[in-house]
Write an enzyme that holds these catalytic residues in place. Sequence first.
Site, short mmCIF file in Angstrom:
data_model
loop_
_atom_site.label_atom_id
_atom_site.label_comp_id
_atom_site.label_asym_id
_atom_site.label_seq_id
_atom_site.Cartn_x
_atom_site.Cartn_y
_atom_site.Cartn_z
N ARG A 189 -3.88 -5.40 0.72
CA ARG A 189 -2.80 -4.57 0.18
C ARG A 189 -1.68 -4.42 1.21
O ARG A 189 -1.59 -3.44 1.93
CB ARG A 189 -3.32 -3.19 -0.23
CG ARG A 189 -2.32 -2.43 -1.07
CD ARG A 189 -2.74 -1.01 -1.36
NE ARG A 189 -1.94 -0.42 -2.42
CZ ARG A 189 -0.70 0.02 -2.26
NH1 ARG A 189 -0.12 -0.04 -1.09
NH2 ARG A 189 -0.04 0.53 -3.29
N LEU A 191 2.49 -4.33 1.58
CA LEU A 191 3.72 -4.15 0.83
C LEU A 191 4.71 -5.25 1.20
O LEU A 191 4.64 -5.83 2.28
CB LEU A 191 4.31 -2.77 1.08
CG LEU A 191 3.37 -1.61 0.72
CD1 LEU A 191 4.05 -0.28 0.99
CD2 LEU A 191 2.92 -1.69 -0.74
N ARG A 194 6.42 -5.48 4.68
CA ARG A 194 5.60 -5.45 5.89
C ARG A 194 5.47 -6.85 6.49
O ARG A 194 5.60 -7.87 5.81
CB ARG A 194 4.22 -4.88 5.58
CG ARG A 194 4.23 -3.46 5.05
CD ARG A 194 4.68 -2.46 6.09
NE ARG A 194 3.78 -2.39 7.22
CZ ARG A 194 2.70 -1.62 7.26
NH1 ARG A 194 2.38 -0.85 6.23
NH2 ARG A 194 1.94 -1.61 8.35
N GLU A 238 3.15 -6.37 20.26
CA GLU A 238 2.21 -5.25 20.23
C GLU A 238 1.11 -5.42 21.28
O GLU A 238 0.64 -4.44 21.87
CB GLU A 238 1.58 -5.13 18.84
CG GLU A 238 2.52 -4.66 17.74
CD GLU A 238 3.18 -5.80 16.99
OE1 GLU A 238 3.72 -5.56 15.90
OE2 GLU A 238 3.17 -6.94 17.51
N ASP A 287 -5.36 8.38 -1.76
CA ASP A 287 -4.50 8.00 -0.65
C ASP A 287 -4.03 9.21 0.14
O ASP A 287 -4.35 10.35 -0.18
CB ASP A 287 -3.31 7.18 -1.16
CG ASP A 287 -2.83 6.19 -0.13
OD1 ASP A 287 -1.99 6.56 0.70
OD2 ASP A 287 -3.30 5.04 -0.14
#
EC number: 4.1.1.98
Length: 488
Positions: A189, A191, A194, A238, A287
């Site tokens: 999942r 979006l 992203r 990151e 959620d």
Amino acid sequence: MKFKDLRDFVQQLEQRGELKRIQMPISPVLEMTEICDRTLRNKGPALLFENPTGFDIPVLGNLFGTPERVAFGMGAESVSELREIGKLLAFLKEPEPPKGLKDAWSKLPIFRKIIAMAPKVVKDAVCQEVVIEGEDVDLAMLPVQTCWPGDVGPLITWGLTVTKGPNKDRQNLGIYRQQVIGRNKVIMRWLSHRGGALDFREWCEKHPGKPFPVSVALGADPATILGAVTPVPDSLSEYAFAGLLRGNRTELVKCRGNDLQVPATAEIILEGVIHPGEMADEGPYGDHTGYYNEVDSFPVFTVERITHRIKPIYHSTYTGRPPDEPAILGVALNEVFVPILQKQFPEITDFYLPPEGCSYRMAIVTMKKSYPGHAKRVMLGVWSFLRQFMYTKFVIVTDDDINARDWNDVIWAITTRMDPKRDTVMIDNTPIDYLDFASPVSGLGSKMGLDATHKWPGETTREWGRVIVKDEAVTARVDAIWKELGID
């Protein structure tokens, strides 16, 4: 304090009295959520469920259940120290040219440190001590939580998804929830905006019909996990940022079945592919909004290989109406955001994302106002400067005499310094969280800005009220005699 891996972090938490081992058998279906939720609301410790019902792998929950543990995981001893991390990121996001030779020399150690923190690729890694392939792959070995009564099934929540687009030099790290739908299949999942979804889209354009490599790391070290949810500038990976937090280079290892590099000390790695066009309906799941989300279609990730450490730990969480772990993360990372915003808008004195607002849906800004319309400029800047605030529905701007973290102060400013028509900004057809069912169209809705500042000439024709201020001498006199009065 620096941590080489998740186990080191767990050990340090236990020594500080911040981790509780649960030896009683507890089910990953609903029971762990109930226990973690109660613990988090009481500001309790991280929990290591050593005997999940029906599984041999222990479950680590409530790891980031207090802002202090989030700060500790980022190498800071207090939440306030996170401001220093924000200052570093603000500098890296928009480095200023040196003002002279002395200034250049003073900044040189920062850049040297960043260069020295480039990830280190190793050949052998503990995350590949055990390798499971082909027909032996079975996600049922993992104690994946089913968090809420209305959830459709088990949900992987803390997976660090690693992807790489065909046109990019650097990998993308993202945390996307994954619904387990079979022995070797989950629904990814992500979006559309992203990083993982963008990499997949570019791959499909350049390599139509070919499977897209994906890897998921479960149980990475805290610096790497938190680095994936921090506003790291595009110029810094990151992994390098995690190295800065940890104080040593992030060790990576190439996956067994693809060229992606994953944290070498992670507990569990899922390797596989997404076949273009293979989609499935995801949800519903409870959620962070406190509601079950709508069912929607997302790509299916086929797991071709599982590698893991000997006796791995499964790191998990749940999301629900705040407070939950995302809300607590928001409270801590709020301190990182403040210096980044102040670098762009020096007039901002504080910035607060109230956890009741689902981590990011409402922001309160205090500022030193200098001219008419200044508050509106700042609220528009909040929406546009950092992608983390793209989904923030409400921005309240107040003067710097207001405490952004005190609802009594904020409500007083709104009710005494605002005219609803003049001081409300409405913007239609803007990006909105896909989980926000209140918007008329999925992913598209409106935003509201509230200017709760003192109004300047040009904003009002009336004489503006003066704030009542107590006489300091009288206050001091009453302070001195208060105990003698015997009132309390």
